[in-house]
Design a protein around this motif. Structure first.
Motif, PDB file in Angstrom:
ATOM      1  N   GLN A  96     -13.786   4.198  12.275  1.00  0.00           N
ATOM      2  CA  GLN A  96     -14.131   5.574  11.962  1.00  0.00           C
ATOM      3  C   GLN A  96     -12.966   6.375  11.390  1.00  0.00           C
ATOM      4  N   ALA A  97     -11.750   6.027  11.778  1.00  0.00           N
ATOM      5  CA  ALA A  97     -10.590   6.824  11.367  1.00  0.00           C
ATOM      6  C   ALA A  97     -10.226   6.623   9.906  1.00  0.00           C
ATOM      7  N   ASP A  98     -10.828   5.636   9.243  1.00  0.00           N
ATOM      8  CA  ASP A  98     -10.431   5.297   7.884  1.00  0.00           C
ATOM      9  C   ASP A  98     -11.419   5.784   6.829  1.00  0.00           C
ATOM     10  N   TRP A  99     -12.139   6.857   7.128  1.00  0.00           N
ATOM     11  CA  TRP A  99     -13.123   7.379   6.180  1.00  0.00           C
ATOM     12  C   TRP A  99     -12.687   8.726   5.614  1.00  0.00           C
ATOM     13  N   LEU A 100     -12.990   8.925   4.319  1.00  0.00           N
ATOM     14  CA  LEU A 100     -12.836  10.213   3.659  1.00  0.00           C
ATOM     15  C   LEU A 100     -14.222  10.765   3.368  1.00  0.00           C
ATOM     16  N   ARG A 101     -14.383  12.077   3.478  1.00  0.00           N
ATOM     17  CA  ARG A 101     -15.666  12.722   3.178  1.00  0.00           C
ATOM     18  C   ARG A 101     -15.453  13.745   2.073  1.00  0.00           C
ATOM     19  N   PHE A 102     -16.402  13.827   1.167  1.00  0.00           N
ATOM     20  CA  PHE A 102     -16.328  14.814   0.104  1.00  0.00           C
ATOM     21  C   PHE A 102     -17.728  15.167  -0.355  1.00  0.00           C
ATOM     22  N   GLN A 103     -17.854  16.277  -1.046  1.00  0.00           N
ATOM     23  CA  GLN A 103     -19.145  16.669  -1.602  1.00  0.00           C
ATOM     24  C   GLN A 103     -19.355  15.952  -2.923  1.00  0.00           C
ATOM     25  N   GLY A 104     -20.476  15.248  -3.033  1.00  0.00           N
ATOM     26  CA  GLY A 104     -20.775  14.521  -4.247  1.00  0.00           C
ATOM     27  C   GLY A 104     -22.072  14.986  -4.877  1.00  0.00           C
ATOM     28  N   PRO A 105     -22.492  14.359  -5.955  1.00  0.00           N
ATOM     29  CA  PRO A 105     -23.775  14.711  -6.572  1.00  0.00           C
ATOM     30  C   PRO A 105     -24.928  14.253  -5.691  1.00  0.00           C
ATOM     31  N   ASP A 106     -26.096  14.816  -5.917  1.00  0.00           N
ATOM     32  CA  ASP A 106     -27.261  14.495  -5.100  1.00  0.00           C
ATOM     33  C   ASP A 106     -27.780  13.089  -5.423  1.00  0.00           C
ATOM     34  N   PHE A 107     -28.733  12.631  -4.658  1.00  0.00           N
ATOM     35  CA  PHE A 107     -29.193  11.246  -4.611  1.00  0.00           C
ATOM     36  C   PHE A 107     -29.452  10.600  -5.977  1.00  0.00           C
ATOM     37  N   PRO A 108     -30.108  11.254  -6.937  1.00  0.00           N
ATOM     38  CA  PRO A 108     -30.362  10.562  -8.211  1.00  0.00           C
ATOM     39  C   PRO A 108     -29.099  10.087  -8.924  1.00  0.00           C
ATOM     40  N   ALA A 109     -27.942  10.676  -8.616  1.00  0.00           N
ATOM     41  CA  ALA A 109     -26.702  10.320  -9.309  1.00  0.00           C
ATOM     42  C   ALA A 109     -25.709   9.604  -8.419  1.00  0.00           C
ATOM     43  N   SER A 110     -26.103   9.235  -7.206  1.00  0.00           N
ATOM     44  CA  SER A 110     -25.103   8.774  -6.239  1.00  0.00           C
ATOM     45  C   SER A 110     -25.028   7.271  -6.085  1.00  0.00           C
ATOM     46  N   GLY A 111     -25.698   6.484  -6.923  1.00  0.00           N
ATOM     47  CA  GLY A 111     -25.633   5.047  -6.743  1.00  0.00           C
ATOM     48  C   GLY A 111     -26.540   4.283  -7.677  1.00  0.00           C
ATOM     49  N   PRO A 112     -26.860   3.026  -7.321  1.00  0.00           N
ATOM     50  CA  PRO A 112     -27.643   2.153  -8.202  1.00  0.00           C
ATOM     51  C   PRO A 112     -29.089   2.571  -8.389  1.00  0.00           C
ATOM     52  N   GLN A 113     -29.539   3.611  -7.688  1.00  0.00           N
ATOM     53  CA  GLN A 113     -30.888   4.116  -7.896  1.00  0.00           C
ATOM     54  C   GLN A 113     -31.030   4.878  -9.211  1.00  0.00           C
ATOM     55  N   THR A 114     -29.916   5.273  -9.821  1.00  0.00           N
ATOM     56  CA  THR A 114     -29.961   6.076 -11.040  1.00  0.00           C
ATOM     57  C   THR A 114     -30.840   5.459 -12.130  1.00  0.00           C
ATOM     58  N   PRO A 115     -30.783   4.132 -12.397  1.00  0.00           N
ATOM     59  CA  PRO A 115     -31.656   3.586 -13.435  1.00  0.00           C
ATOM     60  C   PRO A 115     -33.138   3.847 -13.207  1.00  0.00           C
ATOM     61  N   LEU A 116     -33.581   3.892 -11.944  1.00  0.00           N
ATOM     62  CA  LEU A 116     -34.992   4.179 -11.685  1.00  0.00           C
ATOM     63  C   LEU A 116     -35.348   5.597 -12.127  1.00  0.00           C
ATOM     64  N   TYR A 117     -34.448   6.539 -11.895  1.00  0.00           N
ATOM     65  CA  TYR A 117     -34.692   7.911 -12.348  1.00  0.00           C
ATOM     66  C   TYR A 117     -34.653   8.014 -13.867  1.00  0.00           C
ATOM     67  N   TRP A 118     -33.744   7.282 -14.490  1.00  0.00           N
ATOM     68  CA  TRP A 118     -33.701   7.294 -15.952  1.00  0.00           C
ATOM     69  C   TRP A 118     -34.994   6.725 -16.543  1.00  0.00           C
ATOM     70  N   LEU A 119     -35.567   5.705 -15.886  1.00  0.00           N
ATOM     71  CA  LEU A 119     -36.790   5.083 -16.401  1.00  0.00           C
ATOM     72  C   LEU A 119     -37.995   6.015 -16.357  1.00  0.00           C
ATOM     73  N   LEU A 120     -37.910   7.094 -15.587  1.00  0.00           N
ATOM     74  CA  LEU A 120     -38.970   8.104 -15.648  1.00  0.00           C
ATOM     75  C   LEU A 120     -39.097   8.656 -17.057  1.00  0.00           C
ATOM     76  N   GLY A 121     -38.031   8.533 -17.852  1.00  0.00           N
ATOM     77  CA  GLY A 121     -38.009   9.038 -19.220  1.00  0.00           C
ATOM     78  C   GLY A 121     -38.359   8.005 -20.266  1.00  0.00           C
ATOM     79  N   ALA A 122     -39.031   6.918 -19.883  1.00  0.00           N
ATOM     80  CA  ALA A 122     -39.423   5.902 -20.869  1.00  0.00           C
ATOM     81  C   ALA A 122     -40.322   6.514 -21.938  1.00  0.00           C
ATOM     82  N   THR A 123     -40.012   6.222 -23.191  1.00  0.00           N
ATOM     83  CA  THR A 123     -40.804   6.752 -24.308  1.00  0.00           C
ATOM     84  C   THR A 123     -41.418   5.649 -25.157  1.00  0.00           C
TER      85      THR A 123
END
Length: 244
Positions: A96-123
């Motif tokens: 537990q002592a080796d963690w840093l905490r910071f404010q980051g972007p919300d869930f759609p931009a925070s990891g490998p899930q981003t491609p799923l959100y981008w695919l909502l824009g399929a044309t």
């Protein structure tokens, strides 16, 4: 499954899964990144083991670099500063002592899930004889199709990719993907520029897995640090207010 609306629907169906696991790879101008992850979309949380190999590094990636643990829950992000490897469980919370905490972007931009959100824009979408679907997605369309609560994080995801790639004014990307038997995205490759390709494999669990945050972590202002380093462009729009 050969029209853009069906692809967007498959992405939305994927994001409704209780738990998503998998791995992703990023190739960017000779740099390589690999991520193993577990996420809970309803709790807007993801746990990751991230490995980055910079261009010019020699030898096997596993021998030349260490894996970094990252946890994101909403806009709270945690980074472990210890050393690890890619064989661990992304859900594990080490010392537990080796963690840093910071404010980051919300869930759609925070990891490998981003491609799923981008695919909502399929044309566009066209399926080849192997069952792989190829097409194009547009940035503006992804924002239009996303739920209102997801739009700030989704806009952040585009901004962060621009800052990391140097490719400003991105309008979209090309994709190729395969679906699983339930009509969810099993594999997607996004070609954002010829030098920036993201590939992600997804698997889905029927039961929700909770992502646990570290009990103790030292806070730092990540946005202010980027500004001081001369990289205000790397601060996503949702976090830019108040930085100078």
């Amino acid at each position: 499954m050969n029209d853009a609306d069906s692809i967007a629907a498959a992405a939305a169906r994927s994001l409704r899964s209780p738990t998503i696991t998998g791995q992703s790879w990023l190739s960017a101008q000779g740099h390589r990144g690999a991520t193993r992850f577990t996420m809970n979309p309803s709790e807007r949380s993801v746990a990751m083991l991230v490995n980055t190999v910079l261009a010019g590094d020699a030898g096997d990636a596993g021998e030349q670099s260490s894996w970094q643990r990252v946890i994101s829950i909403g806009t709270d992000a945690f980074m472990w500063i210890g050393q690890g490897d890619g064989d661990g469980d992304p859900l594990a919370v080490p010392d537990q002592a080796d963690w840093l905490r910071f404010q980051g972007p919300d869930f759609p931009a925070s990891g490998p899930q981003t491609p799923l959100y981008w695919l909502l824009g399929a044309t566009s979408a066209a399926q080849d004889d192997s069952g792989t679907v190829h097409g194009t997605l547009h940035r503006a369309r992804s924002l239009e199709m996303a739920d209102a609560v997801d739009r700030p994080g989704l806009e952040d995801s585009w901004h962060l990719f621009e800052a990391g790639s140097g490719a400003t004014g991105l309008a979209g990307a090309d994709y190729s993907l395969r679906l699983d038997s339930a009509g969810r995205v099993a594999l997607v490759e996004l070609t954002v520029t010829p030098q920036h390709i993201m590939t992600t494999e997804f698997a889905y669990l029927d039961e929700a897995v909770s992502i646990v945050a570290p009990d103790e972590a030292q806070y730092f202002d990540a946005a202010e640090v980027m500004v001081r380093l001369g990289r205000p462009d790397a601060v996503p729009p949702s976090l830019a207010e108040g930085t100078h």
